[in-house]
Scaffold this motif. Sequence first.
Motif, PDB file in Angstrom:
ATOM      1  N   GLU A   1      56.226  32.252  40.914  1.00  0.00           N
ATOM      2  CA  GLU A   1      54.874  32.787  41.065  1.00  0.00           C
ATOM      3  C   GLU A   1      53.952  31.713  41.632  1.00  0.00           C
ATOM      4  O   GLU A   1      54.378  30.582  41.890  1.00  0.00           O
ATOM      5  CB  GLU A   1      54.390  33.330  39.722  1.00  0.00           C
ATOM      6  CG  GLU A   1      55.208  34.555  39.302  1.00  0.00           C
ATOM      7  CD  GLU A   1      55.045  34.960  37.847  1.00  0.00           C
ATOM      8  OE1 GLU A   1      55.493  36.061  37.495  1.00  0.00           O
ATOM      9  OE2 GLU A   1      54.491  34.169  37.057  1.00  0.00           O
ATOM     10  N   VAL A   2      52.688  32.048  41.873  1.00  0.00           N
ATOM     11  CA  VAL A   2      51.820  31.171  42.659  1.00  0.00           C
ATOM     12  C   VAL A   2      51.668  29.781  42.039  1.00  0.00           C
ATOM     13  O   VAL A   2      51.824  28.768  42.722  1.00  0.00           O
ATOM     14  CB  VAL A   2      50.440  31.834  42.888  1.00  0.00           C
ATOM     15  CG1 VAL A   2      49.461  30.849  43.520  1.00  0.00           C
ATOM     16  CG2 VAL A   2      50.589  33.057  43.799  1.00  0.00           C
TER      17      VAL A   2
ATOM     18  N   GLU B   1      44.232  32.604  43.399  1.00  0.00           N
ATOM     19  CA  GLU B   1      45.610  33.087  43.372  1.00  0.00           C
ATOM     20  C   GLU B   1      45.774  34.495  43.921  1.00  0.00           C
ATOM     21  O   GLU B   1      46.897  34.948  44.127  1.00  0.00           O
ATOM     22  CB  GLU B   1      46.156  33.048  41.943  1.00  0.00           C
ATOM     23  CG  GLU B   1      46.334  31.646  41.385  1.00  0.00           C
ATOM     24  CD  GLU B   1      47.213  31.653  40.151  1.00  0.00           C
ATOM     25  OE1 GLU B   1      48.310  32.244  40.192  1.00  0.00           O
ATOM     26  OE2 GLU B   1      46.788  31.089  39.137  1.00  0.00           O
TER      27      GLU B   1
ATOM     28  N   ILE C   1      49.547  26.226  49.221  1.00  0.00           N
ATOM     29  CA  ILE C   1      49.452  27.442  48.418  1.00  0.00           C
ATOM     30  C   ILE C   1      48.480  28.445  49.039  1.00  0.00           C
ATOM     31  O   ILE C   1      48.643  29.659  48.877  1.00  0.00           O
ATOM     32  CB  ILE C   1      49.080  27.123  46.951  1.00  0.00           C
ATOM     33  CG1 ILE C   1      49.621  28.208  46.013  1.00  0.00           C
ATOM     34  CG2 ILE C   1      47.574  26.963  46.754  1.00  0.00           C
ATOM     35  CD1 ILE C   1      51.128  28.337  46.011  1.00  0.00           C
TER      36      ILE C   1
ATOM     37  N   TYR D   1      50.616  30.092  51.643  1.00  0.00           N
ATOM     38  CA  TYR D   1      51.623  30.915  50.976  1.00  0.00           C
ATOM     39  C   TYR D   1      51.061  32.282  50.571  1.00  0.00           C
ATOM     40  O   TYR D   1      51.760  33.294  50.604  1.00  0.00           O
ATOM     41  CB  TYR D   1      52.133  30.171  49.734  1.00  0.00           C
ATOM     42  CG  TYR D   1      53.056  30.977  48.848  1.00  0.00           C
ATOM     43  CD1 TYR D   1      54.401  31.128  49.167  1.00  0.00           C
ATOM     44  CD2 TYR D   1      52.576  31.595  47.685  1.00  0.00           C
ATOM     45  CE1 TYR D   1      55.246  31.878  48.359  1.00  0.00           C
ATOM     46  CE2 TYR D   1      53.412  32.342  46.873  1.00  0.00           C
ATOM     47  CZ  TYR D   1      54.741  32.478  47.214  1.00  0.00           C
ATOM     48  OH  TYR D   1      55.570  33.224  46.416  1.00  0.00           O
ATOM     49  N   GLN D   2      49.783  32.291  50.196  1.00  0.00           N
ATOM     50  CA  GLN D   2      49.175  33.531  49.687  1.00  0.00           C
ATOM     51  C   GLN D   2      48.824  34.549  50.768  1.00  0.00           C
ATOM     52  O   GLN D   2      48.561  35.708  50.454  1.00  0.00           O
ATOM     53  CB  GLN D   2      47.888  33.195  48.926  1.00  0.00           C
ATOM     54  CG  GLN D   2      48.125  32.562  47.588  1.00  0.00           C
ATOM     55  CD  GLN D   2      46.812  32.293  46.890  1.00  0.00           C
ATOM     56  OE1 GLN D   2      46.048  33.212  46.606  1.00  0.00           O
ATOM     57  NE2 GLN D   2      46.525  31.039  46.643  1.00  0.00           N
TER      58      GLN D   2
END
Length: 334
Positions: free
Chosen positions: A36-37, A144, A265, A268-269
């Motif tokens: 997960e994040v 997130e 990140i 990635y999101q």
Amino acid sequence: MSRLRAILGTTAVGLFAAGAANADTWRYAFEEALTEVQGMYAQKFKEEIEANSDHEVQLFPFGTLGESADIMEQAQAGILQFVDQSPGFTGALIPEAQVFFVPYLLPQDEEQLFEFFRSSKAINEMFPELYAEQGLELLTMFPEGEVCMTTQEPVHSPEDLNEVKFRVMTNPLLVESYQAFGATPTPLPWGEVYGALQTGIIQGQENPGFFLESTKMYEVTDVITCIGHNNFTTAVMANKGFYDGLGEEEQTLIQNATDAAFEYILEYQQGLQEESLDKIKEAKPEMQINILSEEERQPFMETAASVEEAFIEMTGDSGQAILEQMKSDLEAVQ
């Protein structure tokens, strides 16, 4: 020449031994699974530290060291060197951090949101002082993903949440927010949520799309509703005594790893929310996924002012200064 080689060889062995002696194992716990994040961020942080030093970073996903409150206590005690925890759980410890739960404060536009987290004076200059008072070195905060509700029945207005027992994190302002939305907020540790939904103790909860999909919340609820009210935020911290005891080179190492993992990140999101909702629909075709229109969102948006007032009452001048600075920071990126 042979004596010189011997001396140089001995020196090299000594330097290697000194370097090995200085290699430490750092412990890092977070609130999600490795995939997960928060886990993806932690893996990138670990990769950067280990690629640029002799240190090892041990990762502890959710559940391996207890609930969120447990890992925070361990970080403050110095058992953990690093911890990743949402302001949703640190709200009682650092009341000003609850500002991230004022509805409709953060922008829905992804580029604006990311630039806010990069450049915000509130995040990068004001919050570190508040975290330091609790024995924590704030390394970064990052979003997130957009938060959506999962419920048993469709939600198109605050009236639809009337008497719905809605799980919230143990956060006083989140309680205020869902009361303003019309629900009956019920604080619960995350480990109890799936079972509570399954048995009907609660009828709803909220989380980003990737988390709804990975934790299979769709198995125990029937409707996902996205009203654009928030983006889940988390904070990466170090134990302050540990961090302050490091040399400048190692502090720079940690900051560089933090920056690299932050940019990673965010990239990635991109597209993750839509991809996660698609996976849920594939896994459970009968699942209703409702993205409310601007008109439908308006009654929810009108509750923001009362939640802001509650936040200022809870936090006083310090909270008001944080809120005003965040609004200024947000204006600068819009």
